[in-house]
Design a protein around this motif. Structure first.
Motif, PDB file in Angstrom:
ATOM      1  N   UNK A  19      67.720  16.613 -86.774  1.00 20.40           N
ATOM      2  CA  UNK A  19      67.190  15.200 -86.275  1.00 20.40           C
ATOM      3  C   UNK A  19      68.040  15.214 -85.155  1.00 20.40           C
ATOM      4  N   UNK A  20      69.305  15.297 -84.888  1.00 22.69           N
ATOM      5  CA  UNK A  20      70.067  15.095 -83.667  1.00 22.69           C
ATOM      6  C   UNK A  20      69.340  15.674 -82.261  1.00 22.69           C
ATOM      7  N   UNK A  21      68.901  17.019 -82.401  1.00 21.58           N
ATOM      8  CA  UNK A  21      68.403  17.802 -81.497  1.00 21.58           C
ATOM      9  C   UNK A  21      67.111  17.151 -80.906  1.00 21.58           C
ATOM     10  N   UNK A  22      66.255  16.890 -82.164  1.00 24.28           N
ATOM     11  CA  UNK A  22      64.856  16.382 -81.702  1.00 24.28           C
ATOM     12  C   UNK A  22      65.038  14.967 -81.056  1.00 24.28           C
ATOM     13  N   UNK A  23      65.664  14.063 -81.667  1.00 22.32           N
ATOM     14  CA  UNK A  23      66.191  12.649 -81.066  1.00 22.32           C
ATOM     15  C   UNK A  23      66.675  12.907 -79.557  1.00 22.32           C
ATOM     16  N   UNK A  24      67.425  13.662 -79.259  1.00 21.82           N
ATOM     17  CA  UNK A  24      68.012  13.921 -78.149  1.00 21.82           C
ATOM     18  C   UNK A  24      67.025  14.405 -76.977  1.00 21.82           C
ATOM     19  N   UNK A  25      65.977  15.047 -77.497  1.00 22.79           N
ATOM     20  CA  UNK A  25      64.884  15.668 -76.745  1.00 22.79           C
ATOM     21  C   UNK A  25      63.918  14.396 -76.436  1.00 22.79           C
ATOM     22  N   UNK A  26      63.304  13.943 -77.554  1.00 25.25           N
ATOM     23  CA  UNK A  26      62.283  12.793 -77.559  1.00 25.25           C
ATOM     24  C   UNK A  26      62.684  11.444 -77.114  1.00 25.25           C
ATOM     25  N   UNK A  27      63.906  11.133 -77.285  1.00 23.04           N
ATOM     26  CA  UNK A  27      64.675   9.813 -77.126  1.00 23.04           C
ATOM     27  C   UNK A  27      65.274   9.857 -75.826  1.00 23.04           C
ATOM     28  N   UNK A  28      65.451  10.984 -75.102  1.00 20.12           N
ATOM     29  CA  UNK A  28      66.273  10.809 -73.939  1.00 20.12           C
ATOM     30  C   UNK A  28      66.272   9.878 -72.985  1.00 20.12           C
ATOM     31  N   UNK A  29      67.267   9.211 -72.822  1.00 14.19           N
ATOM     32  CA  UNK A  29      67.169   8.066 -71.846  1.00 14.19           C
ATOM     33  C   UNK A  29      67.391   6.661 -72.680  1.00 14.19           C
TER      34      UNK A  29
END
Length: 162
Positions: A19-29
Motif C-alpha cells: 500500500x505504501x509503495x502504490x500510494x507513493x506512486x499513484x498519489x505522488x505530489x
C-alpha cells in the motif's frame, strides 16, 4: 502540501508495504505514504516483492518498521489493514482521519508457490482498487467526519463487489 498517510498492519511485511509503495506512486505530489507494523517481521515477504515486481514496483530494498518509529509524526490519515491493527492502534490527534480496510493477510495463505503468488497478486489488486477509490475522493473539500464516512463506505462497497 502533501498529506501524510500511514498504512498499519501487524508485521509490515506485505500488505502495508504494498500500500505504501502504490500510494507513493499513484498519489505522488498529493500524498506521502508510510507503513508500519505492530510487531514488525524481520524482512519483507518474498511473495510480496514478486507480486509488486509484476507492476514494475520494487519493494525489495524496504524493511519492516515498527509503529514506534512514527510516534512523533503527525499523520493526516491512518489506514489499518488488519483487525489486529485496528484493535491495537494507539490513539492519535483528533485531526487524524482513520479508516479500516480489512484485507486478508496473504502471508497466511497455504498452497504451492504458484497459488501463493496468484493470491498475493489478488491482494495487491485489492489494495490498488482501494487506493484508486481513496485518490478519487475530493479530500480538500470534505471535512473529517465526511471523509471517514466515505472511506468506510468504500470498504463496504468493495466487500459487496467481491
Amino acid at each position: 502540501m502533501e498529506k501524510k498517510v500511514l498504512f498499519l498492519c501487524s508485521q509490515n511485511a506485505a500488505r502495508s508495504q504494498m500500500a505504501e509503495a502504490i500510494l507513493n506512486i499513484k498519489g505522488r505530489g498529493r500524498f506521502a505514504a508510510y507503513s508500519a507494523g505492530l510487531n514488525p517481521a524481520s524482512q519483507i515477504d518474498s511473495f510480496a516483492i514478486e507480486a509488486m515486481k509484476q507492476d514494475d514496483i520494487d519493494i525489495s530494498c524496504k524493511v519492516p518498521k515498527s509503529l514506534k518509529e512514527f510516534e512523533n509524526v503527525k499523520f493526516d490519515f491512518i489506514i489499518t489493514l488488519c483487525d489486529k491493527a485496528i484493535n491495537e492502534c494507539p490513539s492519535y490527534s483528533s485531526d487524524t482521519i482513520t479508516a479500516h480496510w480489512g484485507i486478508t493477510d496473504p502471508i497466511n495463505f497455504k498452497g504451492a508457490d504458484e497459488e501463493k503468488i496468484k493470491f498475493y497478486i489478488k491482494v495487491k489488486k485489492e489494495i490498488m482498487t482501494r487506493i484508486n477509490v481513496f485518490l478519487s475522493l475530493p479530500i480538500e473539500k470534505l471535512d473529517k467526519l465526511t471523509l471517514e464516512t466515505k472511506l468506510q463506505e468504500s470498504e463496504a462497497l468493495l466487500k459487496l463487489s467481491q
